[in-house]
Motif scaffolding. Structure first.
Motif, PDB file in Angstrom:
ATOM      1  N   VAL A   1      -4.083  12.148   2.151  1.00 57.47           N
ATOM      2  CA  VAL A   1      -4.187  10.982   3.157  1.00 57.47           C
ATOM      3  C   VAL A   1      -4.939  11.686   4.445  1.00 57.47           C
ATOM      4  O   VAL A   1      -5.816  10.843   4.639  1.00 57.47           O
ATOM      5  CB  VAL A   1      -2.752  10.194   3.403  1.00 57.47           C
TER       6      VAL A   1
ATOM      7  N   ALA B   1      -1.691   2.974   7.072  1.00 59.91           N
ATOM      8  CA  ALA B   1      -0.918   2.302   6.529  1.00 59.91           C
ATOM      9  C   ALA B   1       0.502   3.206   6.987  1.00 59.91           C
ATOM     10  O   ALA B   1       1.599   2.563   7.127  1.00 59.91           O
ATOM     11  CB  ALA B   1      -0.692   2.319   4.980  1.00 59.91           C
TER      12      ALA B   1
ATOM     13  N   GLU C   1      -7.879   3.774   5.366  1.00 60.73           N
ATOM     14  CA  GLU C   1      -6.966   2.500   5.152  1.00 60.73           C
ATOM     15  C   GLU C   1      -5.599   3.178   4.754  1.00 60.73           C
ATOM     16  O   GLU C   1      -4.693   2.727   5.239  1.00 60.73           O
ATOM     17  CB  GLU C   1      -7.553   1.825   3.650  1.00 60.73           C
ATOM     18  N   ARG C   2      -5.482   4.216   3.986  1.00 56.14           N
ATOM     19  CA  ARG C   2      -4.010   4.759   3.527  1.00 56.14           C
ATOM     20  C   ARG C   2      -3.514   5.481   4.812  1.00 56.14           C
ATOM     21  O   ARG C   2      -1.979   5.508   4.847  1.00 56.14           O
ATOM     22  CB  ARG C   2      -4.355   5.548   2.407  1.00 56.14           C
TER      23      ARG C   2
ATOM     24  N   MET D   1       1.486   4.223  -3.102  1.00 62.36           N
ATOM     25  CA  MET D   1       1.520   5.701  -2.799  1.00 62.36           C
ATOM     26  C   MET D   1       2.629   6.529  -3.120  1.00 62.36           C
ATOM     27  O   MET D   1       2.837   7.696  -2.996  1.00 62.36           O
ATOM     28  CB  MET D   1       0.919   6.113  -1.494  1.00 62.36           C
TER      29      MET D   1
ATOM     30  N   LEU E   1       0.866  -1.101   0.027  1.00 62.19           N
ATOM     31  CA  LEU E   1       0.030  -0.064  -0.043  1.00 62.19           C
ATOM     32  C   LEU E   1       0.854   1.376   0.090  1.00 62.19           C
ATOM     33  O   LEU E   1       0.624   2.198  -0.577  1.00 62.19           O
ATOM     34  CB  LEU E   1      -0.898  -0.120   1.386  1.00 62.19           C
ATOM     35  N   LEU E   2       1.814   1.327   0.791  1.00 59.40           N
ATOM     36  CA  LEU E   2       2.812   2.438   1.077  1.00 59.40           C
ATOM     37  C   LEU E   2       3.469   2.653  -0.479  1.00 59.40           C
ATOM     38  O   LEU E   2       3.642   3.722  -0.974  1.00 59.40           O
ATOM     39  CB  LEU E   2       3.765   2.123   2.000  1.00 59.40           C
TER      40      LEU E   2
END
Length: 427
Positions: free
Chosen positions: A378, A392, A388-389, A101, A97-98
């Motif tokens: 974010v 993370a 969710e983000r 981004m 996920l990171l």
């Protein structure tokens, strides 16, 4: 009341004209109070306003006064610690996920520039320059890593190829990232502030937050007023001071230095950087440089732990510039300044929430131009209930510096000395 102007710099001297903004002298109510009018605060405010929130921004000095208006102006993807390091620390799911981004911040900047017609000398193309074969091997690995996450605008360059884009004989090769680039950082901040106001947001300058009254409806106090809000976003980074003690304990302000030459003229400027890309080398204590819109060389490097201002910035940075470009030995330096960034022990950003309604992002560790724009999105998502983000980032482990605030500076300086020796001897 004290009036804090911009520090003397090339960016302040060439900033776009903007109207003066008032200090807060009243009591106001809003949905979100943002503390800090740098990139993190402005990006948060823009995303929130675009989603229907009422937003008030408090700035202790002027828009972009801190790192947002003093940095090297380079659009560099990923984080100060790359995705493979994150993956080893937190596992593949969170790292995935990171990683997705890691390249979003640069896209956000370009979207803002286009949507709000921000005049900030945006140019595409950033070069990572390898001084040793080991650094070149790292760039080869980095290209494979970034391509795993869908980032494909990359070109490895051998020694011949890199000499086509930068007239410097130090480099054995490099990597070109065409989604990287550079901007006039203060003008980007000023343009984003104007966009905030165009959407109905309010920005108060010369209005430092001196106390946060926590609770169900938190209140931010300034010397002459206060803001009652549903949510607070703390976006002061290296200029936050001790307003939120639990944030100060796990971070350390550090200074970096920048010089700017006199205008070089088209011919000399094109000989140094023919495609007008920005460049950073691959050392731990790296140097970075680019051309300004009026064909000056902007060159930065060095770190001062604890954010002290060096007595003679030009004496520190000019020799680095001449090592890269000895042909500039007779060129005059018109501007020299320092600015602070916030370092964390992990060199990854710290994101989280205090109680139910105070959100923060800090500690870009020298990699903030792109990350801060992502952070604003974010944070805005989290306030809308899409966490969710945010989670993370918030779940990344962070630790205080060894020895606390008293010993964090000498420990960090010792580590930098060690890595500086590794750079010097090519390890």
């Amino acid at each position: 009341m004290a009036n804090t102007p911009y520090p003397e710099s090339y960016y302040a001297a060439s900033a776009n004209a903007v109207p003066p903004r008032p200090a807060l002298q009243d009591d106001v109510e809003t949905d979100v109070c943002v503390i800090g009018a740098g990139y993190t605060g402005l990006s948060s405010a823009l995303f929130l306003l675009e989603n229907g929130f009422r937003v008030t921004v408090l700035e202790a000095a002027k828009v972009g006064f801190g790192a947002s208006g003093r940095n090297g102006g380079q659009i560099v993807n990923s984080y100060s610690r790359d995705i493979d390091v994150i993956e080893r620390s937190v596992g593949p799911k969170q790292a995935q996920l990171l990683g997705q981004m890691a390249f979003e911040g640069g896209r956000i900047i370009r979207e803002r520039v286009a949507k709000y017609n921000i005049q900030c000398d945006l140019k595409n193309g950033g070069v990572f320059a390898a001084i040793t074969a080991k650094q070149m091997g790292h760039l080869e690995s980095q290209k494979r890593l970034w391509e795993r996450f869908g980032h494909t605008q990359l070109e490895l360059m051998d020694q011949r190829r890199i000499r086509e884009v930068v007239d410097c004989d130090q480099y054995v090769g490099g990597m070109l990232d065409m989604s990287g680039g550079h901007i006039h950082p203060l003008n980007l901040a000023l343009g984003e502030a104007a966009a905030v106001e165009s959407l109905g947001g309010t920005i108060f300058e010369q209005s430092p937050a001196v106390r946060i009254e926590r609770g169900a409806n938190p209140v931010v106090h300034t010397p002459q007023g206060k803001v009652r809000a549903k949510f607070i976003i703390v976006a002061g980074n290296a200029y936050l001071g001790n307003l939120v003690p639990e944030l100060a304990a796990k971070s350390m302000p550090c200074g970096t230095q920048v010089i700017t030459t006199e205008p070089l003229g088209d011919a000399v400027a094109k000989s140094l950087l023919p495609q007008d890309y920005c460049v950073e080398d691959c050392n731990y204590l790296l140097d970075y440089y680019r051309l300004s819109g009026d064909k000056r060389l902007i060159f930065g490097g060095g770190v001062v732990y604890g954010a002290r201002d060096p007595a003679n910035i030009e004496a520190i940075i000019r020799p680095k510039m001449l090592k890269a470009f000895p042909q500039l030995k007779d060129v005059k330096i018109d501007y020299a300044w320092t600015g602070n960034f916030l370092l964390t022990l992990s060199r990854l950003p710290q994101v989280g929430r205090l109680g139910d309604n105070i959100y923060y992002s800090q500690g870009c560790s020298g990699h903030g131009v792109t990350y801060t724009h992502l952070a604003g999105k974010v944070l805005a998502e989290a306030l809308r209930g899409q966490a969710e983000r945010f989670d993370a980032f918030a779940d990344l482990p962070h630790y205080p510096f060894p020895g606390g605030q008293l010993l964090r500076t000498p420990f960090a300086a010792l580590g930098a000395w060690y890595y500086g020796l590794r750079d010097k001897f090519g390890y």
